[in-house]
Motif scaffolding. Structure first.
Motif, PDB file in Angstrom:
ATOM      1  N   MET A   1       0.905  -1.037   0.086  1.00 40.93           N
ATOM      2  CA  MET A   1      -0.109  -0.042  -0.083  1.00 40.93           C
ATOM      3  C   MET A   1       0.763   1.221   0.220  1.00 40.93           C
ATOM      4  SD  MET A   1      -2.791   1.209   2.780  1.00 40.93           S
ATOM      5  CE  MET A   1      -3.618  -0.312   2.688  1.00 40.93           C
ATOM      6  N   GLU A  18      -8.104   1.992  -1.388  1.00 42.45           N
ATOM      7  CA  GLU A  18      -8.840   1.824  -2.625  1.00 42.45           C
ATOM      8  C   GLU A  18     -10.127   2.578  -2.019  1.00 42.45           C
ATOM      9  OE1 GLU A  18      -9.095  -2.366  -3.406  1.00 42.45           O
ATOM     10  OE2 GLU A  18      -7.142  -2.104  -4.268  1.00 42.45           O
ATOM     11  N   ASN A  48      -6.302   1.226  -7.351  1.00 47.12           N
ATOM     12  CA  ASN A  48      -6.458  -0.085  -7.399  1.00 47.12           C
ATOM     13  C   ASN A  48      -5.160  -0.849  -6.950  1.00 47.12           C
ATOM     14  OD1 ASN A  48      -7.332  -2.515  -8.438  1.00 47.12           O
ATOM     15  ND2 ASN A  48      -7.119  -2.055 -10.441  1.00 47.12           N
ATOM     16  N   TYR A  49      -5.286  -1.364  -5.784  1.00 49.61           N
ATOM     17  CA  TYR A  49      -4.173  -1.782  -5.189  1.00 49.61           C
ATOM     18  C   TYR A  49      -2.951  -0.763  -5.258  1.00 49.61           C
ATOM     19  CZ  TYR A  49      -0.722  -5.355  -3.602  1.00 49.61           C
ATOM     20  OH  TYR A  49       0.578  -6.122  -3.129  1.00 49.61           O
ATOM     21  N   GLU A  50      -1.812  -0.990  -5.885  1.00 47.58           N
ATOM     22  CA  GLU A  50      -0.616  -0.065  -5.941  1.00 47.58           C
ATOM     23  C   GLU A  50      -0.857   0.495  -7.507  1.00 47.58           C
ATOM     24  OE1 GLU A  50       2.936  -1.905  -4.636  1.00 47.58           O
ATOM     25  OE2 GLU A  50       2.310  -1.913  -2.580  1.00 47.58           O
ATOM     26  N   GLN A  51      -1.703   0.590  -8.075  1.00 47.77           N
ATOM     27  CA  GLN A  51      -1.838   1.288  -9.342  1.00 47.77           C
ATOM     28  C   GLN A  51      -2.718   2.577  -9.148  1.00 47.77           C
ATOM     29  OE1 GLN A  51      -3.572  -1.072 -12.364  1.00 47.77           O
ATOM     30  NE2 GLN A  51      -1.799  -2.603 -12.307  1.00 47.77           N
ATOM     31  N   ASP A  95       6.437   4.569  -1.184  1.00 50.13           N
ATOM     32  CA  ASP A  95       6.558   3.490  -0.877  1.00 50.13           C
ATOM     33  C   ASP A  95       7.219   3.107   0.248  1.00 50.13           C
ATOM     34  OD1 ASP A  95       6.350   0.571  -1.033  1.00 50.13           O
ATOM     35  OD2 ASP A  95       7.092   0.343  -2.908  1.00 50.13           O
ATOM     36  N   HIS A 121      -1.327  -5.941   8.039  1.00 47.90           N
ATOM     37  CA  HIS A 121      -1.058  -5.365   6.699  1.00 47.90           C
ATOM     38  C   HIS A 121       0.505  -5.212   6.717  1.00 47.90           C
ATOM     39  CE1 HIS A 121      -1.627  -3.221   3.143  1.00 47.90           C
ATOM     40  NE2 HIS A 121      -2.826  -3.690   3.113  1.00 47.90           N
ATOM     41  N   THR A 199     -10.424  -0.535   6.758  1.00 49.00           N
ATOM     42  CA  THR A 199      -9.712  -1.681   6.326  1.00 49.00           C
ATOM     43  C   THR A 199      -8.493  -2.375   6.877  1.00 49.00           C
ATOM     44  OG1 THR A 199      -8.567  -0.242   4.902  1.00 49.00           O
ATOM     45  CG2 THR A 199     -10.695  -0.921   4.127  1.00 49.00           C
TER      46      THR A 199
END
Length: 307
Positions: A1, A18, A48-51, A95, A121, A199
């Protein structure tokens, strides 16, 4: 994430969760930037996840990505280390796995209660967050455990440890607090439970409810009592079944009278009670009777003139 961080480090980073993170002047936005050139809902980052994709929602000549102006209504790809400038605010996509230093999301550690939360996580690097007697969780920097996730409320939930037991209370958060997948308002937490704020999931670490107990059974004073052994001579009532006056009775009474003697002496006493002495006395009596018979016969012969 991934997360979005202010380059001046004056505020906490925001996790890019997300489906999207909104940016603007409105307090309802996930990332609030107070600047005259920024609209209430200025832009959004779709996740979208890591996009990541950046979308400018209003005309602006003060929005840049990597120093280049961003056109309205166009999806622009974002990657780690990309810079975003909106007005006079500069942001950078980070990151966490590539960061060498710890982030401001580490909670303040003051006292220990034996309870803690372990992050499930990977974005939180499986960190362990100790829980105090009262612990506030949320996005605000005033919380005891600060988690800069976009969808987390500023004051999301409160945990209380009382008499060794742990409780959690949701503080009216928008996206809820969950224990083992069930949304709760207030609940008791046990070791091994799954506690989730929106989440972000955590495993609960703490003392066990059940203490091992060892029960000792008391032994009667003087130790356990043994039942008297029954001998072949004993009947159901334990009384001797040997006829009185018999050889076996004589031996038994002799043994009982000398039961305190050493074993060798008792054995010797038993060995003396044998039929040998009885045979000797019988032989002597028989010899005496033979002499009387012979003597009487000689006397009668003498009287009759035979001798």
């Amino acid at each position: 994430m991934l997360k979005l961080r202010f380059t001046n480090n004056k505020q906490n980073a925001v996790w890019l969760v997300e489906p999207k993170v909104t940016i603007g002047r409105s307090a309802a936005c996930d990332l609030v930037i107070d600047h005259a050139s920024i609209k209430d809902v200025h832009a959004e980052i779709r996740v979208n996840y890591e996009q990541l994709h950046f979308l400018l929602l209003n005309d602006s000549d003060t929005t840049f990505i990597n120093g280049k102006p961003v056109p309205k209504g166009r999806l622009i790809i974002l990657k780690p280390k990309y810079s975003i400038r909106i007005g006079d605010t500069e942001l950078q996509v980070i990151d966490p796995k590539q960061e060498s230093q710890s982030t401001p999301t580490i909670p303040r550690q003051i006292e220990s209660t034996g309870w803690a939360l372990k992050a499930n996580h990977s974005a939180l690097a499986n960190r362990v967050f100790p829980v105090k007697a009262k612990t506030l969780v949320g996005r605000s920097n005033e919380c005891d455990i600060t988690l800069a996730a976009a969808h987390l409320s500023r004051r999301h939930a409160e945990m209380v440890v009382k008499d060794g037991l742990m409780y959690v209370k949701d503080l009216g958060s928008s996206n809820g607090t969950f224990v083992n997948g069930q949304r709760i308002t207030e609940a008791r937490i046990k070791r091994g439970d799954d506690l989730r704020f929106d989440t972000l999931s955590f495993g609960v670490i703490g003392p066990s409810d059940d203490l091992d107990k060892t029960t000792l059974r008391s032994v009667p004073k003087g130790g356990p009592r043994m039942a008297p052994a029954r001998t072949p001579e004993s009947g159901a009532g334990g009384k001797s079944q040997v006829p009185a006056g018999s050889r076996e009775d004589t031996i038994r009474r002799h043994q009982s009278g000398s039961n305190r003697r050493p074993a060798a002496q008792a054995a010797a006493a038993v060995e003396t009670i044998e039929p040998t002495s009885k045979s000797s006395s019988v032989g002597a009596v028989t010899g005496l009777l033979l002499l009387l018979v012979i003597g009487g016969g000689a006397y009668l012969a003498w009287q009759n003139g035979l001798i």
